[in-house]
Design a protein around this motif. Sequence first.
Motif, PDB file in Angstrom:
ATOM      1  N   VAL A 187     192.300  56.397   2.795  1.00 19.09           N
ATOM      2  CA  VAL A 187     192.725  56.694   1.491  1.00 19.09           C
ATOM      3  C   VAL A 187     194.389  56.627   1.600  1.00 19.09           C
ATOM      4  CG1 VAL A 187     193.490  58.883   0.006  1.00 19.09           C
ATOM      5  CG2 VAL A 187     191.146  58.531   1.157  1.00 19.09           C
ATOM      6  N   ALA A 239     195.887  53.519  -1.126  1.00 19.95           N
ATOM      7  CA  ALA A 239     196.794  54.087  -1.966  1.00 19.95           C
ATOM      8  C   ALA A 239     198.138  53.503  -1.975  1.00 19.95           C
ATOM      9  CB  ALA A 239     197.167  55.747  -2.142  1.00 19.95           C
ATOM     10  N   GLU A 244     193.532  62.927  -1.531  1.00 18.91           N
ATOM     11  CA  GLU A 244     194.504  63.231  -0.525  1.00 18.91           C
ATOM     12  C   GLU A 244     194.351  64.349  -0.158  1.00 18.91           C
ATOM     13  OE1 GLU A 244     199.043  62.764   1.283  1.00 18.91           O
ATOM     14  OE2 GLU A 244     198.167  61.391  -0.512  1.00 18.91           O
ATOM     15  N   ALA A 263     188.112  58.930  -4.348  1.00 16.32           N
ATOM     16  CA  ALA A 263     188.713  57.810  -3.876  1.00 16.32           C
ATOM     17  C   ALA A 263     187.985  56.531  -4.459  1.00 16.32           C
ATOM     18  CB  ALA A 263     188.684  57.411  -2.272  1.00 16.32           C
ATOM     19  N   TYR A 321     193.332  58.294  -5.908  1.00 22.86           N
ATOM     20  CA  TYR A 321     193.887  58.723  -4.396  1.00 22.86           C
ATOM     21  C   TYR A 321     194.484  59.741  -4.365  1.00 22.86           C
ATOM     22  CZ  TYR A 321     191.966  53.777  -4.212  1.00 22.86           C
ATOM     23  OH  TYR A 321     191.302  52.752  -4.230  1.00 22.86           O
TER      24      TYR A 321
END
Length: 248
Positions: free
Chosen positions: A221, A225, A190, A181, A186
């Motif tokens: 995150v 994103a 994840e 991140a 991103y």
Amino acid sequence: MPIHENMYGGPAVHPTRGRSLTPDQPDSALKKDHEWRCGERGMLWEYCEAEGNPAVEQGHYDEAENLIHTEIEQAEQIGSLNPRLAGSLNELGILYAKQHKFAQAETMFQRSLGVCVAVLGSDHPDVAVILKNIGILKASQRQYVEADLLLKQSLLLTNRVLGHEHPIAADTMRTIAVFQAVQGHYGEAEPFIRRSLEIGEKTLGSKHPEVVASRKVFAKVLRTAHRRTDTHRAEPQDMEPDLPAITE
């Protein structure tokens, strides 16, 4: 000591505030590790707490350094190869890293790694912890290629030695997620944080501090994103990416 997988057989170093990284290992050399976060300038060493060492907890770094040096001297009197020495060297590396003394920190981590491998073997969980600390150190200096290799080594070793659903594996996955991140990756972050959260909830319970930390990172995150995707849709021109303020 150079950083190569064939020498270490596995992962890297990362400490977590207020707990042992290897609580189920009676011969663990590493009592403490650190937690880092993402700030506007990159990954920072946020915590450095040594059990029974109030000087570190209160930020009295000179006093803490003197105490750790004393521990190292005492450990060296026992012998140059013993787990206690590896633990003290790792602790000193964390202290240096928190003060951004990166060269000194790496020297201590590499010494700790060498002792740990010699005494406990290359497949010991403590080796994974030290490799992860070096990885975080590299990431803090934006040496992302080396950091990526070390963090992946740490996770591979942890999975091999402790299993894929061990809480320490979940902790390492969260570290990797934050590392991705920080770089604006991103999509890569994840799956790591999602898996970290799944393992944590299964093994520790939903209210455990480690699980709460993973849940916060997961939410950040996803939120970051999504925001960046919407921003790019509205403003398609090139933009300088901001580092997410992800904390423990």
